[in-house]
Design an enzyme around this catalytic site. Sequence first.
Site, short mmCIF file in Angstrom:
data_model
loop_
_atom_site.label_atom_id
_atom_site.label_comp_id
_atom_site.label_asym_id
_atom_site.label_seq_id
_atom_site.Cartn_x
_atom_site.Cartn_y
_atom_site.Cartn_z
N TYR A 166 0.85 -1.18 0.00
CA TYR A 166 0.00 0.00 0.00
C TYR A 166 0.89 1.23 0.00
O TYR A 166 1.85 1.31 0.75
CB TYR A 166 -0.89 0.00 1.24
CG TYR A 166 -1.78 1.22 1.37
CD1 TYR A 166 -2.83 1.43 0.47
CD2 TYR A 166 -1.58 2.16 2.38
CE1 TYR A 166 -3.65 2.54 0.58
CE2 TYR A 166 -2.41 3.27 2.50
CZ TYR A 166 -3.44 3.46 1.60
OH TYR A 166 -4.26 4.56 1.72
N ASP A 225 9.32 3.04 -0.07
CA ASP A 225 8.25 3.64 0.72
C ASP A 225 8.47 3.23 2.17
O ASP A 225 8.11 2.12 2.58
CB ASP A 225 6.89 3.16 0.21
CG ASP A 225 5.74 3.80 0.98
OD1 ASP A 225 6.01 4.42 2.03
OD2 ASP A 225 4.58 3.67 0.53
N LYS A 253 4.02 9.10 8.97
CA LYS A 253 3.77 8.51 10.29
C LYS A 253 4.72 9.06 11.38
O LYS A 253 4.49 10.16 11.85
CB LYS A 253 3.78 6.99 10.16
CG LYS A 253 2.65 6.55 9.19
CD LYS A 253 2.24 5.12 9.20
CE LYS A 253 0.94 4.97 8.41
NZ LYS A 253 1.01 4.12 7.25
C1 LIG Z 1 0.34 4.64 5.84
C2 LIG Z 1 1.09 4.42 4.59
C3 LIG Z 1 1.00 5.30 3.50
C4 LIG Z 1 -0.01 6.42 3.44
O1 LIG Z 1 0.21 7.37 4.41
P1 LIG Z 1 -1.04 8.34 4.82
O2 LIG Z 1 -0.41 9.29 5.79
O3 LIG Z 1 -2.06 7.43 5.40
O4 LIG Z 1 -1.50 8.99 3.58
C5 LIG Z 1 1.83 5.09 2.43
N1 LIG Z 1 2.70 4.07 2.40
C6 LIG Z 1 2.81 3.20 3.43
C7 LIG Z 1 3.82 2.11 3.36
C8 LIG Z 1 2.00 3.34 4.54
O5 LIG Z 1 2.07 2.45 5.54
#
Ligand SMILES: *Cc1c(COP(=O)(O)O)cnc(C)c1O
Length: 427
Positions: A144, A239, A267
């Site tokens: 994701y 990511d 995060k």
């Molecule tokens: C949470 C997450 C996102 C998206 O971040 P948001 O602040 O929810 O938009 C993207 N990539 C990874 C790996 C994530 O865990």
Amino acid sequence: MKTTNSKRLFDQAQRYIPGGVNSPVRAFRSVGGNPLFIKRARGATVTDVDGNTFLDYVASWGPIILGHAHPAVVRAIQRAASQGTSYGAPTEQELILAQMICQALPSIEKVRLVSSGTEAVMSAIRVARGFTKRDAILKFDGCYHGHADHLLVKAGSGAATLGLPDSPGVPKAFAGHTLTAPYNDIEAVKSLIQKHWRKLACIIVEPIAGNMGVVLPKKEFLRQLRTLTRQHGILLILDEVISGFRVAYGGAQTLYGIKPDLTCLGKIIGGGLPVGAYGGSKDIMDLVAPAGPVYQAGTLSGNPLAVTAGIVTLKKLSTSGVYEKLDRRGAQLAEGLGKAAKQANVPFFQTRVGSLMGGFFSDTRVVDFSSAKKSDTARYAKFFHKMLERGSYFAPSQFEAAFVSTVHTVSDIDHTIEAAHQVFKKL
Ligand SMILES: *Cc1c(COP(=O)(O)O)cnc(C)c1O
């Protein structure tokens, strides 16, 4: 457990908010029942509107690595708020957070702050496309990367295929620029690259997958991705929105010794307030406006409250012994849950890096999304509700991670393990 207040609020919320929530997993759809409305949180616990208090292993899906309402973070936010909450002009705090990020992650020479992980990934991909002058991207099934159009794409039944959108509202033509391969499947990547490299701008990957449960990269997977992308002029984007500052101060890239072209963060770097970031080498990042032609902007980007919370959080994390402690607590929880499962004869496949962990109700090894999906989600739902009744709040989905913070004590975790011994016997 009394949940009448949560139930009442959820009934009302559904009249005004789609599904009653502002982000889908919160709704408990995959475990059944009604979500709990949270009133406050402190340290390792959250308390709902009915007065139930739980040991929290969701951590707001990752950011809360120092525990809730950490006094130093709260003080810093209060001080910052009293100086004004947003100026739409640069601040010294943005410079400080940017420097801290560049020092923590050697692959990042320049970084742009945004307001969410979604925004970070979306922007990094735009930069990769601008830099390579190519349009296609390759992502992995089950990873994701936020909800941007071209990223809401999965692979057809295990085989590497051209992307089809996961969601109505995503034009086929957008999704058509997204190739997908199974996680950990380097052969699938090789054959996609062989065929499509001329149009591939980037490969984006979670170096530790955290959104199909926690799935670890095979030993050579990331290194092979690095080699292949380099050979074909494709950018590698890690990511690290979950793994950054979670599995090590320098993220998974430091842990595994991989130097990506671009990195996405989110995060933890906001200390519980909305922040994201993307960064990489100077030559790539200087394409971003106003230094270069790739446009990206944000009214609240680099928000002083959020950036301040991030700075204090990273400062705490950079003190010695923090990640060792997180690893010990993570190990304690994982081993305890593993023993409880074993004694009850419940198949339970576990994964963990430090304080980030997964547990699949499955007797097969989980290495990608199709093996993750073999898990017994009904059993997970039972586990979830029974743990909740006994005071431990895990994610309301089999396909999410569990986190421990620096303030979960040995006895907090013992309490959860004791509950798990009772619960696994009833599954
Ligand atoms: C949470 C997450 C996102 C998206 O971040 P948001 O602040 O929810 O938009 C993207 N990539 C990874 C790996 C994530 O865990």
